[in-house]
Design a protein around this motif. Structure first.
Motif, PDB file in Angstrom:
ATOM      1  N   ASP A   1       0.950  -1.313  -0.058  1.00  0.00           N
ATOM      2  CA  ASP A   1       0.244  -0.092   0.039  1.00  0.00           C
ATOM      3  C   ASP A   1       0.839   1.203  -0.117  1.00  0.00           C
ATOM      4  O   ASP A   1       2.012   1.210   0.140  1.00  0.00           O
ATOM      5  N   ALA A   2       0.141   2.316  -0.461  1.00  0.00           N
ATOM      6  CA  ALA A   2       0.934   3.663  -0.469  1.00  0.00           C
ATOM      7  C   ALA A   2       1.323   3.918   1.084  1.00  0.00           C
ATOM      8  O   ALA A   2       0.441   3.686   2.208  1.00  0.00           O
ATOM      9  N   TYR A   3       2.376   4.499   1.460  1.00  0.00           N
ATOM     10  CA  TYR A   3       2.736   4.694   2.862  1.00  0.00           C
ATOM     11  C   TYR A   3       2.622   6.303   2.975  1.00  0.00           C
ATOM     12  O   TYR A   3       3.292   7.003   2.303  1.00  0.00           O
ATOM     13  N   ALA A   4       2.234   6.856   4.252  1.00  0.00           N
ATOM     14  CA  ALA A   4       2.612   7.949   4.685  1.00  0.00           C
ATOM     15  C   ALA A   4       2.940   8.043   6.113  1.00  0.00           C
ATOM     16  O   ALA A   4       2.259   7.352   6.922  1.00  0.00           O
ATOM     17  N   PRO A   5       3.952   8.805   6.422  1.00  0.00           N
ATOM     18  CA  PRO A   5       4.396   8.848   7.993  1.00  0.00           C
ATOM     19  C   PRO A   5       3.177   9.342   8.840  1.00  0.00           C
ATOM     20  O   PRO A   5       2.391  10.110   8.566  1.00  0.00           O
TER      21      PRO A   5
ATOM     22  N   PHE B   1      -3.475   8.595   6.911  1.00  0.00           N
ATOM     23  CA  PHE B   1      -3.243   9.919   6.118  1.00  0.00           C
ATOM     24  C   PHE B   1      -4.778  10.262   5.639  1.00  0.00           C
ATOM     25  O   PHE B   1      -5.469   9.317   5.640  1.00  0.00           O
ATOM     26  N   LEU B   2      -4.896  11.440   5.444  1.00  0.00           N
ATOM     27  CA  LEU B   2      -6.326  11.772   4.841  1.00  0.00           C
ATOM     28  C   LEU B   2      -6.075  12.155   3.180  1.00  0.00           C
ATOM     29  O   LEU B   2      -4.988  12.810   3.082  1.00  0.00           O
ATOM     30  N   LEU B   3      -6.591  11.690   2.508  1.00  0.00           N
ATOM     31  CA  LEU B   3      -6.588  11.892   1.046  1.00  0.00           C
ATOM     32  C   LEU B   3      -7.291  13.074   0.708  1.00  0.00           C
ATOM     33  O   LEU B   3      -8.588  13.335   0.333  1.00  0.00           O
ATOM     34  N   GLY B   4      -6.473  13.840   0.070  1.00  0.00           N
ATOM     35  CA  GLY B   4      -6.847  15.439  -0.058  1.00  0.00           C
ATOM     36  C   GLY B   4      -7.139  15.429  -1.743  1.00  0.00           C
ATOM     37  O   GLY B   4      -7.550  14.507  -2.294  1.00  0.00           O
ATOM     38  N   PRO B   5      -7.146  16.605  -2.157  1.00  0.00           N
ATOM     39  CA  PRO B   5      -7.357  16.809  -3.917  1.00  0.00           C
ATOM     40  C   PRO B   5      -6.155  16.333  -4.651  1.00  0.00           C
ATOM     41  O   PRO B   5      -5.224  16.174  -4.184  1.00  0.00           O
ATOM     42  N   ALA B   6      -6.360  16.203  -6.002  1.00  0.00           N
ATOM     43  CA  ALA B   6      -5.475  16.201  -6.923  1.00  0.00           C
ATOM     44  C   ALA B   6      -4.413  17.461  -6.761  1.00  0.00           C
ATOM     45  O   ALA B   6      -4.677  18.549  -6.196  1.00  0.00           O
ATOM     46  N   SER B   7      -3.212  17.324  -7.451  1.00  0.00           N
ATOM     47  CA  SER B   7      -2.076  18.384  -7.236  1.00  0.00           C
ATOM     48  C   SER B   7      -2.671  19.589  -8.055  1.00  0.00           C
ATOM     49  O   SER B   7      -3.319  19.413  -9.072  1.00  0.00           O
ATOM     50  N   GLY B   8      -2.439  20.548  -7.395  1.00  0.00           N
ATOM     51  CA  GLY B   8      -2.955  21.913  -7.967  1.00  0.00           C
ATOM     52  C   GLY B   8      -4.367  22.312  -7.577  1.00  0.00           C
ATOM     53  O   GLY B   8      -4.741  23.164  -8.235  1.00  0.00           O
ATOM     54  N   ALA B   9      -4.996  21.300  -7.052  1.00  0.00           N
ATOM     55  CA  ALA B   9      -6.617  21.680  -6.849  1.00  0.00           C
ATOM     56  C   ALA B   9      -6.679  21.860  -5.384  1.00  0.00           C
ATOM     57  O   ALA B   9      -5.894  21.786  -4.461  1.00  0.00           O
ATOM     58  N   GLN B  10      -7.958  21.970  -4.904  1.00  0.00           N
ATOM     59  CA  GLN B  10      -8.046  22.162  -3.731  1.00  0.00           C
ATOM     60  C   GLN B  10      -9.584  21.761  -3.191  1.00  0.00           C
ATOM     61  O   GLN B  10     -10.508  21.371  -4.071  1.00  0.00           O
TER      62      GLN B  10
ATOM     63  N   TYR C   1      -5.419  21.683   0.634  1.00  0.00           N
ATOM     64  CA  TYR C   1      -4.412  21.596  -0.716  1.00  0.00           C
ATOM     65  C   TYR C   1      -3.425  20.478  -0.784  1.00  0.00           C
ATOM     66  O   TYR C   1      -2.983  20.270  -1.837  1.00  0.00           O
ATOM     67  N   GLY C   2      -3.338  19.865   0.451  1.00  0.00           N
ATOM     68  CA  GLY C   2      -2.193  18.768   0.673  1.00  0.00           C
ATOM     69  C   GLY C   2      -1.123  19.241   1.225  1.00  0.00           C
ATOM     70  O   GLY C   2      -0.763  20.428   0.758  1.00  0.00           O
ATOM     71  N   GLY C   3      -0.476  18.671   2.332  1.00  0.00           N
ATOM     72  CA  GLY C   3       0.497  19.191   2.818  1.00  0.00           C
ATOM     73  C   GLY C   3       0.248  19.437   4.296  1.00  0.00           C
ATOM     74  O   GLY C   3       0.995  19.685   5.307  1.00  0.00           O
TER      75      GLY C   3
ATOM     76  N   VAL D   1      -2.605  14.267   2.236  1.00  0.00           N
ATOM     77  CA  VAL D   1      -1.741  13.926   1.146  1.00  0.00           C
ATOM     78  C   VAL D   1      -2.437  14.210  -0.143  1.00  0.00           C
ATOM     79  O   VAL D   1      -3.941  13.984  -0.180  1.00  0.00           O
ATOM     80  N   THR D   2      -1.865  14.527  -1.304  1.00  0.00           N
ATOM     81  CA  THR D   2      -2.728  14.840  -2.399  1.00  0.00           C
ATOM     82  C   THR D   2      -2.927  13.683  -3.169  1.00  0.00           C
ATOM     83  O   THR D   2      -2.315  12.485  -3.076  1.00  0.00           O
TER      84      THR D   2
END
Length: 204
Positions: A35-39, A66-75, A143-145, A167-168
């Motif tokens: 799976d994808a990993y986030a600290p 992690f919380l799954l946010g928007p696509a990169s460059g979106a919100q 926005y991610g981050g 995360v985005t």
């Protein structure tokens, strides 16, 4: 015992200590290694002091959060929804369950969950795809981050507070389902467009 022998014993001891954790991460069809990993905020999940520090809190290890946010460059606009993805291991001897997730009113309006999630001893358990846990009514655009403060509520382990990163929805996270009610919009630009001056001849 020579220094070479002492180092060899220390290395073997370290490998034996790591073996249960490695086995747990590889267990099951939804193994964390695939799976994808986030600290996570590791300091929150460490009990004890000095040399007795143990990774985990009240018998629960959160290997992934992690919380799954928007696509990169979106919100995701304020008032939107984001799924919470968790991978957990119960290293106690008795079964436990995640009964819910709580947030402060400054973070989101509510948390929607499809029911308690059983966490048997020694098994890697996640919140599913799509996730069974959704934060609704976020108070600020995402926005991610960012990191949001959440409280995981377990039947036996009690409350565990964590700062969970947003995360985005891109790269290794692009295949994960977003929240059904998530409203992602293009992020606003910082430049302002000039308003054209009125044409004097327009009134003649």
């Amino acid at each position: 015992m020579t220094s070479t022998s002492r180092r060899r014993v220390m290395m073997i001891t370290a490998l034996l200590a790591a073996a249960p954790a490695l086995a747990a991460c590889g267990a099951g069809v939804d193994a964390n290694t695939s799976d994808a990993y986030a600290p996570t905020e590791a300091n929150v999940l460490i009990d004890g002091g000095g040399s007795a520090k143990i990774y985990g809190r009240n018998g629960i290890k959160v290997a992934q959060a992690f919380l799954l946010g928007p696509a990169s460059g979106a919100q995701i606009a304020a008032g939107g929804s984001v799924p919470l993805y968790l991978s957990m291991v119960n290293y106690g001897t008795a079964a436990d369950q995640l009964e819910g997730v709580a947030v402060s009113p400054e973070v989101a309006t509510s948390v929607k969950a499809s029911g308690a999630i059983s966490v048997p001893p020694g098994q890697l358990v996640n919140t599913g795809r799509p996730s069974q846990v959704i934060l609704e009514g976020t108070k600020k655009p995402l926005y991610g981050g960012e990191s949001l403060r959440l409280t995981l509520k377990f039947a036996k382990a009690g409350d565990i507070q964590m700062n969970v990163p947003v995360v985005t929805h891109s790269r290794e996270y692009s295949t994960l389902p977003a929240a059904p009610a998530a409203s992602a919009t293009p992020a606003p630009t910082t430049s302002e467009s000039a308003t054209p001056a009125p044409d004097p001849s327009a009134d003649s």
